[in-house]
Motif scaffolding. Structure first.
Motif, PDB file in Angstrom:
ATOM      1  N   ASP A 110      21.267   4.518 106.721  1.00 43.79           N
ATOM      2  CA  ASP A 110      20.912   5.936 106.754  1.00 43.79           C
ATOM      3  C   ASP A 110      19.941   6.203 105.608  1.00 43.79           C
ATOM      4  O   ASP A 110      20.291   6.053 104.439  1.00 43.79           O
ATOM      5  CB  ASP A 110      22.180   6.779 106.592  1.00 43.79           C
ATOM      6  CG  ASP A 110      21.922   8.273 106.755  1.00 43.79           C
ATOM      7  OD1 ASP A 110      20.791   8.713 106.502  1.00 43.79           O
ATOM      8  OD2 ASP A 110      22.882   8.996 107.119  1.00 43.79           O
ATOM      9  N   MET A 111      18.734   6.570 105.925  1.00 42.98           N
ATOM     10  CA  MET A 111      17.694   6.766 104.905  1.00 42.98           C
ATOM     11  C   MET A 111      18.012   7.906 103.953  1.00 42.98           C
ATOM     12  O   MET A 111      17.440   8.002 102.864  1.00 42.98           O
ATOM     13  CB  MET A 111      16.332   7.028 105.582  1.00 42.98           C
ATOM     14  CG  MET A 111      15.861   5.889 106.464  1.00 42.98           C
ATOM     15  SD  MET A 111      15.702   4.322 105.561  1.00 42.98           S
ATOM     16  CE  MET A 111      14.273   4.672 104.552  1.00 42.98           C
ATOM     17  N   ASP A 112      18.937   8.805 104.349  1.00 43.10           N
ATOM     18  CA  ASP A 112      19.296   9.942 103.490  1.00 43.10           C
ATOM     19  C   ASP A 112      20.457   9.626 102.544  1.00 43.10           C
ATOM     20  O   ASP A 112      20.862  10.486 101.762  1.00 43.10           O
ATOM     21  CB  ASP A 112      19.677  11.154 104.357  1.00 43.10           C
ATOM     22  CG  ASP A 112      18.490  11.674 105.158  1.00 43.10           C
ATOM     23  OD1 ASP A 112      17.359  11.610 104.632  1.00 43.10           O
ATOM     24  OD2 ASP A 112      18.693  12.106 106.309  1.00 43.10           O
ATOM     25  N   THR A 113      20.992   8.421 102.627  1.00 43.41           N
ATOM     26  CA  THR A 113      22.134   8.041 101.786  1.00 43.41           C
ATOM     27  C   THR A 113      21.683   7.134 100.647  1.00 43.41           C
ATOM     28  O   THR A 113      20.978   6.150 100.870  1.00 43.41           O
ATOM     29  CB  THR A 113      23.212   7.315 102.622  1.00 43.41           C
ATOM     30  OG1 THR A 113      23.644   8.181 103.679  1.00 43.41           O
ATOM     31  CG2 THR A 113      24.404   6.932 101.759  1.00 43.41           C
ATOM     32  N   LYS A 114      22.090   7.480  99.440  1.00 43.71           N
ATOM     33  CA  LYS A 114      21.800   6.644  98.262  1.00 43.71           C
ATOM     34  C   LYS A 114      22.966   5.675  98.053  1.00 43.71           C
ATOM     35  O   LYS A 114      24.127   6.060  98.183  1.00 43.71           O
ATOM     36  CB  LYS A 114      21.606   7.503  97.008  1.00 43.71           C
ATOM     37  CG  LYS A 114      20.455   8.505  97.109  1.00 43.71           C
ATOM     38  CD  LYS A 114      19.123   7.804  97.256  1.00 43.71           C
ATOM     39  CE  LYS A 114      17.973   8.817  97.295  1.00 43.71           C
ATOM     40  NZ  LYS A 114      16.680   8.150  97.559  1.00 43.71           N
ATOM     41  N   LEU A 115      22.642   4.449  97.681  1.00 40.46           N
ATOM     42  CA  LEU A 115      23.651   3.394  97.547  1.00 40.46           C
ATOM     43  C   LEU A 115      23.766   2.931  96.094  1.00 40.46           C
ATOM     44  O   LEU A 115      22.764   2.673  95.436  1.00 40.46           O
ATOM     45  CB  LEU A 115      23.291   2.200  98.434  1.00 40.46           C
ATOM     46  CG  LEU A 115      22.985   2.506  99.910  1.00 40.46           C
ATOM     47  CD1 LEU A 115      22.680   1.217 100.664  1.00 40.46           C
ATOM     48  CD2 LEU A 115      24.140   3.252 100.572  1.00 40.46           C
ATOM     49  N   VAL A 116      25.010   2.823  95.632  1.00 39.07           N
ATOM     50  CA  VAL A 116      25.285   2.401  94.251  1.00 39.07           C
ATOM     51  C   VAL A 116      26.283   1.242  94.280  1.00 39.07           C
ATOM     52  O   VAL A 116      27.265   1.278  95.029  1.00 39.07           O
ATOM     53  CB  VAL A 116      25.888   3.560  93.410  1.00 39.07           C
ATOM     54  CG1 VAL A 116      26.179   3.100  91.977  1.00 39.07           C
ATOM     55  CG2 VAL A 116      24.945   4.763  93.410  1.00 39.07           C
ATOM     56  N   SER A 117      26.036   0.220  93.468  1.00 39.82           N
ATOM     57  CA  SER A 117      26.966  -0.904  93.344  1.00 39.82           C
ATOM     58  C   SER A 117      27.447  -1.017  91.901  1.00 39.82           C
ATOM     59  O   SER A 117      26.639  -1.004  90.971  1.00 39.82           O
ATOM     60  CB  SER A 117      26.280  -2.208  93.760  1.00 39.82           C
ATOM     61  OG  SER A 117      27.125  -3.313  93.518  1.00 39.82           O
ATOM     62  N   TRP A 118      28.773  -1.112  91.709  1.00 43.80           N
ATOM     63  CA  TRP A 118      29.371  -1.259  90.376  1.00 43.80           C
ATOM     64  C   TRP A 118      29.752  -2.727  90.167  1.00 43.80           C
ATOM     65  O   TRP A 118      30.406  -3.320  91.037  1.00 43.80           O
ATOM     66  CB  TRP A 118      30.629  -0.408  90.264  1.00 43.80           C
ATOM     67  CG  TRP A 118      30.638   0.575  89.121  1.00 43.80           C
ATOM     68  CD1 TRP A 118      31.064   0.350  87.855  1.00 43.80           C
ATOM     69  CD2 TRP A 118      30.222   1.954  89.161  1.00 43.80           C
ATOM     70  NE1 TRP A 118      30.943   1.504  87.085  1.00 43.80           N
ATOM     71  CE2 TRP A 118      30.420   2.499  87.867  1.00 43.80           C
ATOM     72  CE3 TRP A 118      29.695   2.771  90.156  1.00 43.80           C
ATOM     73  CZ2 TRP A 118      30.131   3.815  87.546  1.00 43.80           C
ATOM     74  CZ3 TRP A 118      29.400   4.079  89.842  1.00 43.80           C
ATOM     75  CH2 TRP A 118      29.605   4.603  88.550  1.00 43.80           C
ATOM     76  N   VAL A 119      29.375  -3.286  89.042  1.00 39.93           N
ATOM     77  CA  VAL A 119      29.703  -4.684  88.734  1.00 39.93           C
ATOM     78  C   VAL A 119      30.588  -4.696  87.489  1.00 39.93           C
ATOM     79  O   VAL A 119      30.189  -4.202  86.434  1.00 39.93           O
ATOM     80  CB  VAL A 119      28.425  -5.528  88.504  1.00 39.93           C
ATOM     81  CG1 VAL A 119      28.790  -6.988  88.231  1.00 39.93           C
ATOM     82  CG2 VAL A 119      27.491  -5.428  89.715  1.00 39.93           C
ATOM     83  N   HIS A 120      31.791  -5.250  87.620  1.00 37.88           N
ATOM     84  CA  HIS A 120      32.800  -5.157  86.559  1.00 37.88           C
ATOM     85  C   HIS A 120      32.993  -6.424  85.746  1.00 37.88           C
ATOM     86  O   HIS A 120      33.587  -6.376  84.670  1.00 37.88           O
ATOM     87  CB  HIS A 120      34.164  -4.775  87.166  1.00 37.88           C
ATOM     88  CG  HIS A 120      34.215  -3.361  87.643  1.00 37.88           C
ATOM     89  ND1 HIS A 120      34.677  -2.317  86.868  1.00 37.88           N
ATOM     90  CD2 HIS A 120      33.828  -2.810  88.811  1.00 37.88           C
ATOM     91  CE1 HIS A 120      34.587  -1.193  87.555  1.00 37.88           C
ATOM     92  NE2 HIS A 120      34.080  -1.465  88.737  1.00 37.88           N
ATOM     93  N   ILE A 121      32.542  -7.545  86.251  1.00 38.13           N
ATOM     94  CA  ILE A 121      32.876  -8.798  85.565  1.00 38.13           C
ATOM     95  C   ILE A 121      31.710  -9.776  85.635  1.00 38.13           C
ATOM     96  O   ILE A 121      30.901  -9.729  86.579  1.00 38.13           O
ATOM     97  CB  ILE A 121      34.158  -9.418  86.175  1.00 38.13           C
ATOM     98  CG1 ILE A 121      34.771 -10.448  85.234  1.00 38.13           C
ATOM     99  CG2 ILE A 121      33.905  -9.999  87.555  1.00 38.13           C
ATOM    100  CD1 ILE A 121      36.224 -10.761  85.530  1.00 38.13           C
ATOM    101  N   GLU A 122      31.601 -10.619  84.626  1.00 35.64           N
ATOM    102  CA  GLU A 122      30.555 -11.641  84.620  1.00 35.64           C
ATOM    103  C   GLU A 122      30.762 -12.587  85.800  1.00 35.64           C
ATOM    104  O   GLU A 122      31.870 -13.021  86.070  1.00 35.64           O
ATOM    105  CB  GLU A 122      30.585 -12.435  83.306  1.00 35.64           C
ATOM    106  CG  GLU A 122      30.052 -11.645  82.123  1.00 35.64           C
ATOM    107  CD  GLU A 122      30.097 -12.443  80.830  1.00 35.64           C
ATOM    108  OE1 GLU A 122      29.114 -12.378  80.081  1.00 35.64           O
ATOM    109  OE2 GLU A 122      31.105 -13.113  80.566  1.00 35.64           O
ATOM    110  N   GLN A 123      29.659 -12.922  86.485  1.00 38.51           N
ATOM    111  CA  GLN A 123      29.728 -13.819  87.633  1.00 38.51           C
ATOM    112  C   GLN A 123      29.528 -15.282  87.216  1.00 38.51           C
ATOM    113  O   GLN A 123      29.997 -16.191  87.877  1.00 38.51           O
ATOM    114  CB  GLN A 123      28.662 -13.430  88.671  1.00 38.51           C
ATOM    115  CG  GLN A 123      28.720 -11.968  89.089  1.00 38.51           C
ATOM    116  CD  GLN A 123      30.023 -11.582  89.735  1.00 38.51           C
ATOM    117  OE1 GLN A 123      30.437 -12.192  90.719  1.00 38.51           O
ATOM    118  NE2 GLN A 123      30.700 -10.581  89.188  1.00 38.51           N
TER     119      GLN A 123
END
Length: 373
Positions: A110-123
């Motif tokens: 959906d072009m009207d939706t903004k996406l956020v990703s949270w990263v909690h730990i070292e990979q």
């Protein structure tokens, strides 16, 4: 107020982990005149669900965890998973954990939706960062669909951007702790445990996983007792390592000197009665339990995992950070408990540093980021 932003937070579950706890803290304290919030879990399990505010909408995809779930999800494309699981339109969709949550949210087209990703730990490696994806290429493609990637510490950010080729903007936002509530509940009395004045009380908090290194704390406890230090260790948490830890305690005659207190809805009243908080983890993101120890004014000795130098200062300003091995941790603990002046100094520094993790500041920073998307 104008139109609210409709936000979805997707997380694996609301179990006893740090990410789950700080998500509940965050959404419960966000401004509901600006944000209409839904928390969705992949699996409807977890001890932290009871603390979710009644004004937060809660949804779940599966009633319980099933074996091989991440392999099953890989059979479907991110776009298909999103279509199957996310039924409504949201202004912002947040994957609050790495892996499957990020893969699902990245499938939003959906072009009207903004996406956020949270990263909690070292990979640590690109293979680990891509473990819940079909391959590294898919992981990079999915993460690059996000409009913002949030890391919980500078160390996590540096690690994440080094193991994956990311063009999406990446920022650092610290976890939310309910500071006033923590301080207030830490003053409650403890009726089920005897804290003796003549003992040096060590405490560790977390899920009882092998990665948390509680076995290291027990071996250090045994060594200190043998050397004549009147230490008593308290461990708060439940998990798969519980029986192994209990077995070690019994076999080594530590029953009088170690208390495994299980999961406590108010761990703060126990932590606050102790002399030293110990973190022996092999990996962390930005340790919630360590932050909470500082908030209640308990000195910290920790191995060097992600976020600790940010939290305690690179020069051991607010606590002791040792190399991540058992011998170094033992020396750090010995340095602190072997000199009452050192322990008193770090108690003052813990109180000082605890004030930095003010709830209002961290919540405002998240709200500002979301509002600007």
């Amino acid at each position: 107020m104008g139109i609210k932003k409709k936000i979805l937070f997707l997380i694996h579950d609301l179990g006893q982990g740090g990410a789950e706890k700080v998500l509940v803290n965050l959404v419960n304290n966000m401004d509901d005149t600006k944000f209409d919030i839904t928390v969705m879990t992949l699996f409807d399990v977890g001890i932290n669900r009871q603390f979710l505010s009644k004004r937060i909408r809660y949804r779940s995809i599966f009633s319980r965890v099933f074996k091989g779930n991440s392999h099953v999800m890989k059979l479907f494309s991110p776009k298909m998973l999103h279509r199957l699981f996310i039924k409504e339109h949201y202004d912002i969709e947040v994957a609050y954990l790495e892996g499957p949550c990020a893969r699902i949210i990245s499938g939003c087209h959906d072009m009207d939706t903004k996406l956020v990703s949270w990263v909690h730990i070292e990979q640590s490696t690109s293979e680990r960062a891509a473990a819940s994806f079909r391959n590294i290429e898919e992981a990079q493609k999915c993460y690059n669909r996000f409009h913002q990637i949030v890391c919980v510490s500078a160390a996590v950010k540096n690690d994440f951007t080094s193991v994956l080729s990311i063009s999406a903007p990446v920022c650092v936002l610290y976890n939310t702790n309910e500071t006033q509530k923590i301080v207030c509940t830490s003053k409650e009395s403890v009726d089920d445990v005897l804290f003796l004045e003549n003992e040096i009380k060590l405490v560790g908090v977390g899920k009882l996983l092998s990665s948390k290194g509680f076995d290291r704390i027990l071996r250090i406890t045994k060594r200190l007792r043998e050397e004549g230090f009147p230490v008593h260790t308290y461990i708060l948490g439940i998990g798969p390592e519980e029986q192994n830890l209990k077995k070690y305690v019994t076999l080594n005659g530590l029953d009088k000197y170690v208390d495994l207190l299980g999961y406590q809805t108010n761990p703060y009243k126990y932590v606050a009665k102790c002399d030293l908080f110990v973190c022996a983890s092999f990996a962390e993101g930005f340790s919630t339990a360590t932050t909470e120890a500082l908030i209640v004014g308990v000195p910290v000795c920790t191995v060097n995992v992600s976020g600790m130098n940010e939290m305690l200062g690179c020069q051991n300003e607010y606590g002791i950070v040792t190399d991540n091995d058992e011998g170094a941790l033992y020396q750090g603990i010995l340095h602190m408990i072997g000199d009452s002046e050192v322990l008193a100094y770090y108690k003052k520094k813990a109180i000082e540093r605890g004030k930095f993790f003010n709830m209002k500041t961290t919540v405002n920073a998240v709200e500002e980021m979301l509002w600007k998307l």
